[in-house]
Design a protein around this motif. Sequence first.
Motif, PDB file in Angstrom:
ATOM      1  N   ASP A   1      31.037 -27.179  43.755  1.00 34.61           N
ATOM      2  CA  ASP A   1      30.170 -28.346  43.624  1.00 34.61           C
ATOM      3  C   ASP A   1      29.509 -28.306  42.254  1.00 34.61           C
ATOM      4  O   ASP A   1      29.408 -27.241  41.630  1.00 34.61           O
ATOM      5  N   TYR A   2      29.047 -29.467  41.788  1.00 33.82           N
ATOM      6  CA  TYR A   2      28.449 -29.614  40.468  1.00 33.82           C
ATOM      7  C   TYR A   2      26.995 -30.018  40.621  1.00 33.82           C
ATOM      8  O   TYR A   2      26.688 -31.042  41.229  1.00 33.82           O
ATOM      9  N   LYS A   3      26.080 -29.186  40.100  1.00 34.63           N
ATOM     10  CA  LYS A   3      24.652 -29.418  40.232  1.00 34.63           C
ATOM     11  C   LYS A   3      24.001 -29.216  38.860  1.00 34.63           C
ATOM     12  O   LYS A   3      23.495 -28.138  38.548  1.00 34.63           O
ATOM     13  N   PRO A   4      23.984 -30.256  38.038  1.00 37.07           N
ATOM     14  CA  PRO A   4      23.642 -30.077  36.620  1.00 37.07           C
ATOM     15  C   PRO A   4      22.170 -29.917  36.303  1.00 37.07           C
ATOM     16  O   PRO A   4      21.830 -29.626  35.158  1.00 37.07           O
ATOM     17  N   SER A   5      21.232 -30.106  37.249  1.00 43.69           N
ATOM     18  CA  SER A   5      19.786 -29.940  37.060  1.00 43.69           C
ATOM     19  C   SER A   5      19.203 -31.026  36.161  1.00 43.69           C
ATOM     20  O   SER A   5      19.517 -31.118  34.978  1.00 43.69           O
ATOM     21  N   ALA A   6      18.306 -31.812  36.754  1.00 45.82           N
ATOM     22  CA  ALA A   6      17.748 -32.973  36.070  1.00 45.82           C
ATOM     23  C   ALA A   6      16.683 -32.586  35.047  1.00 45.82           C
ATOM     24  O   ALA A   6      15.959 -31.606  35.219  1.00 45.82           O
ATOM     25  N   LEU A   7      16.601 -33.397  33.988  1.00 46.52           N
ATOM     26  CA  LEU A   7      15.552 -33.287  32.988  1.00 46.52           C
ATOM     27  C   LEU A   7      14.564 -34.436  33.195  1.00 46.52           C
ATOM     28  O   LEU A   7      14.972 -35.580  33.431  1.00 46.52           O
ATOM     29  N   GLU A   8      13.276 -34.132  33.099  1.00 51.94           N
ATOM     30  CA  GLU A   8      12.300 -35.206  33.168  1.00 51.94           C
ATOM     31  C   GLU A   8      12.511 -36.150  31.975  1.00 51.94           C
ATOM     32  O   GLU A   8      12.605 -35.712  30.830  1.00 51.94           O
ATOM     33  N   GLY A   9      12.627 -37.434  32.260  1.00 44.76           N
ATOM     34  CA  GLY A   9      12.891 -38.400  31.210  1.00 44.76           C
ATOM     35  C   GLY A   9      14.348 -38.809  31.115  1.00 44.76           C
ATOM     36  O   GLY A   9      14.699 -39.704  30.345  1.00 44.76           O
ATOM     37  N   GLY A  10      15.213 -38.153  31.905  1.00 41.03           N
ATOM     38  CA  GLY A  10      16.620 -38.541  31.927  1.00 41.03           C
ATOM     39  C   GLY A  10      17.540 -37.468  31.392  1.00 41.03           C
ATOM     40  O   GLY A  10      17.163 -36.631  30.581  1.00 41.03           O
ATOM     41  N   GLY A  11      18.782 -37.501  31.862  1.00 37.22           N
ATOM     42  CA  GLY A  11      19.768 -36.513  31.459  1.00 37.22           C
ATOM     43  C   GLY A  11      19.684 -35.254  32.299  1.00 37.22           C
ATOM     44  O   GLY A  11      18.891 -35.156  33.241  1.00 37.22           O
ATOM     45  N   THR A  12      20.519 -34.287  31.964  1.00 34.80           N
ATOM     46  CA  THR A  12      20.588 -33.037  32.716  1.00 34.80           C
ATOM     47  C   THR A  12      20.644 -31.848  31.765  1.00 34.80           C
ATOM     48  O   THR A  12      20.944 -31.989  30.568  1.00 34.80           O
ATOM     49  N   ILE A  13      20.374 -30.680  32.321  1.00 35.19           N
ATOM     50  CA  ILE A  13      20.534 -29.449  31.545  1.00 35.19           C
ATOM     51  C   ILE A  13      21.971 -29.325  31.060  1.00 35.19           C
ATOM     52  O   ILE A  13      22.227 -28.912  29.923  1.00 35.19           O
ATOM     53  N   ASP A  14      22.921 -29.709  31.904  1.00 36.97           N
ATOM     54  CA  ASP A  14      24.318 -29.548  31.499  1.00 36.97           C
ATOM     55  C   ASP A  14      24.698 -30.472  30.354  1.00 36.97           C
ATOM     56  O   ASP A  14      25.619 -30.159  29.601  1.00 36.97           O
ATOM     57  N   ASP A  15      24.028 -31.608  30.213  1.00 35.38           N
ATOM     58  CA  ASP A  15      24.276 -32.446  29.035  1.00 35.38           C
ATOM     59  C   ASP A  15      24.004 -31.659  27.756  1.00 35.38           C
ATOM     60  O   ASP A  15      24.745 -31.771  26.768  1.00 35.38           O
ATOM     61  N   ILE A  16      22.938 -30.870  27.779  1.00 31.49           N
ATOM     62  CA  ILE A  16      22.597 -30.051  26.616  1.00 31.49           C
ATOM     63  C   ILE A  16      23.616 -28.939  26.424  1.00 31.49           C
ATOM     64  O   ILE A  16      24.049 -28.646  25.306  1.00 31.49           O
ATOM     65  N   VAL A  17      24.026 -28.301  27.538  1.00 29.55           N
ATOM     66  CA  VAL A  17      25.003 -27.219  27.462  1.00 29.55           C
ATOM     67  C   VAL A  17      26.338 -27.719  26.917  1.00 29.55           C
ATOM     68  O   VAL A  17      26.992 -27.044  26.112  1.00 29.55           O
ATOM     69  N   ARG A  18      26.755 -28.914  27.308  1.00 30.71           N
ATOM     70  CA  ARG A  18      28.072 -29.428  26.924  1.00 30.71           C
ATOM     71  C   ARG A  18      28.144 -29.969  25.499  1.00 30.71           C
ATOM     72  O   ARG A  18      29.226 -30.112  24.940  1.00 30.71           O
ATOM     73  N   ASP A  19      27.008 -30.296  24.915  1.00 34.94           N
ATOM     74  CA  ASP A  19      27.009 -30.846  23.563  1.00 34.94           C
ATOM     75  C   ASP A  19      27.594 -29.814  22.596  1.00 34.94           C
ATOM     76  O   ASP A  19      27.039 -28.723  22.431  1.00 34.94           O
ATOM     77  N   PRO A  20      28.705 -30.123  21.928  1.00 33.43           N
ATOM     78  CA  PRO A  20      29.349 -29.119  21.072  1.00 33.43           C
ATOM     79  C   PRO A  20      28.466 -28.654  19.923  1.00 33.43           C
ATOM     80  O   PRO A  20      28.627 -27.528  19.430  1.00 33.43           O
ATOM     81  N   ALA A  21      27.503 -29.489  19.517  1.00 32.86           N
ATOM     82  CA  ALA A  21      26.617 -29.084  18.420  1.00 32.86           C
ATOM     83  C   ALA A  21      25.720 -27.927  18.824  1.00 32.86           C
ATOM     84  O   ALA A  21      25.219 -27.194  17.973  1.00 32.86           O
ATOM     85  N   HIS A  22      25.518 -27.724  20.134  1.00 29.32           N
ATOM     86  CA  HIS A  22      24.602 -26.694  20.613  1.00 29.32           C
ATOM     87  C   HIS A  22      25.277 -25.338  20.784  1.00 29.32           C
ATOM     88  O   HIS A  22      24.599 -24.328  20.956  1.00 29.32           O
ATOM     89  N   ARG A  23      26.587 -25.295  20.853  1.00 30.83           N
ATOM     90  CA  ARG A  23      27.371 -24.062  20.859  1.00 30.83           C
ATOM     91  C   ARG A  23      27.057 -23.138  22.031  1.00 30.83           C
ATOM     92  O   ARG A  23      26.988 -21.920  21.892  1.00 30.83           O
ATOM     93  N   TYR A  24      26.873 -23.706  23.232  1.00 35.74           N
ATOM     94  CA  TYR A  24      26.759 -22.862  24.420  1.00 35.74           C
ATOM     95  C   TYR A  24      28.154 -22.401  24.822  1.00 35.74           C
ATOM     96  O   TYR A  24      29.096 -23.205  24.890  1.00 35.74           O
ATOM     97  N   VAL A  25      28.283 -21.109  25.099  1.00 36.75           N
ATOM     98  CA  VAL A  25      29.573 -20.565  25.516  1.00 36.75           C
ATOM     99  C   VAL A  25      29.578 -20.188  26.989  1.00 36.75           C
ATOM    100  O   VAL A  25      30.651 -20.011  27.583  1.00 36.75           O
ATOM    101  N   ALA A  26      28.379 -20.059  27.601  1.00 37.58           N
ATOM    102  CA  ALA A  26      28.295 -19.700  29.021  1.00 37.58           C
ATOM    103  C   ALA A  26      26.952 -20.166  29.567  1.00 37.58           C
ATOM    104  O   ALA A  26      25.968 -20.276  28.828  1.00 37.58           O
TER     105      ALA A  26
END
Length: 494
Positions: free
Chosen positions: A280-305
């Motif tokens: 299942d996919y549970k991306p965790s909401a951000l106050e004001g819109g969007g999710t934590i996973d939006d930040i993780v997936r942004d290639p400019a942020h360079r999250y690897v895990a």
Amino acid sequence: MVEIAAERGRQASSRVSEEGAGWACQEIGTYAGLRPDRNGFSWLNLRTLWRSRNEILAGLFGDPSGEVRRRWVAAQRARGADGDFRITPELGGSFSFLLLGDTGEGDASQYAVVPGMLNVAADTDFAVIASDVIYPAGSGNEYGDKFFRPYQHYDAPIYAIPGNHDWYDGLGGFMRVFCDAAPLKPKPDRGLRGLLWRKPETIDESALAGARALRGKETQQATQPGPYWVIESPSLLVVGVDTGIKGAIDAEQTAWLRRVSLDPRPKVLVTGKPIYTRNDYKPSALEGGGTIDDIVRDPAHRYVAAIGGDVHNYQRYPVKVGDRVIQYVVSGGSGAFMHATHTIRRVDVGGVHEDDFRCYPLRGDSLSFYSQLYAKRLRMKWIYLTPDEASCIMSEQIRNTPVRPLGQVTVTRRMRWAARLLGSWPWPFRLPVGQVFHRYLSEFSDWDTPPFFKQFLHLSVTPDRLTIRCFAATGCRKQEEEPPLEDEVSIALS
């Protein structure tokens, strides 16, 4: 040293043999002598349920974690905490650390993790606890036997991010222990939630000082700036976020996370709520819109895990995001009772193929474990499935080749009925094995003898590569000395 441990562990894991899973335990481990007493908490105790009521109240009347967190953060900044909540240990380009998840039940399953952890921890620079440091309600008066004592011989700092249970006392115990923070001044919360909400316990400072002495060495000391933070090194940032009770984060922490994520170095996210779990996919909401996973997936942020606790087992989902792969990991099996893996269906979430998914315990071992538990507790001998039988059943359900070699097994009607009752596939009439069951009846599934199916992570960092290894803790003496390696993934950082 960890490379030697890993090489031995590969040949001794549950993916190789039943002995590796701990089913053929010839000698109980030394953990039994580490636990100070046999006293624990019971979810059936009305006092325990009442102390844990904030989870239910947050669902009914809203989660105040964001507002309270802002007050804690303001107080920390007033005390002079770094504005970006940075932790800057003296790390070179190459270093290593441990990650433990959902540790603090204070029972045999927590202490069973300790000997093997210490055997592979010699080269580590620090450790991180991801979620639920203290069960059942985060009290600052329970850290002695649930944090300081079990990890007294780990000679490096330990940092933590809180889980929902740590928030049940308004984060008072967590902030006192990890941030050396004074209690917040009470703030009235009108309405029914304010009337019923559990307030922080008054901490016995004398007892806490005695507990701190167990980890009193200079090499063990660390004071983190807040409930969320970033650990900096030349090669990698470890970004810890606080997801409160219900999994969302407030606007101030959101702004901080976006700001920290702009740093050009590669990053690992550590979170109290896993983003992928149980197919299942549970991306965790951000106050004001969007999710934590939006930040993780942004290639400019360079999250690897992204590594999350809360769920008491190990899972890994290699998710393709654009032209790269992000490793989404569940690592919540370092102390609390085991959440089943045999109820996880054939994996397809996020485009992950079942053959690329990893979990511990293996689904067959999970099914056999629960069959033994119910056979014993309910005197239903017919429901017992051997590890081989359970592995065959799960292979039939998941439609894959059994992970480890099996003996000759003929699947019978009895075995299929037992598996149905134990939740190996959707069926309306089944015995409870899910999280609701555990919330109120966890001591029914309390298991104080091997195998425990606990785990912890060892992460090795170089300027070019991150290696994540999942080691098992079964409670057997042999596997304390040579912890089984249940999973390993190497990630390029350049």
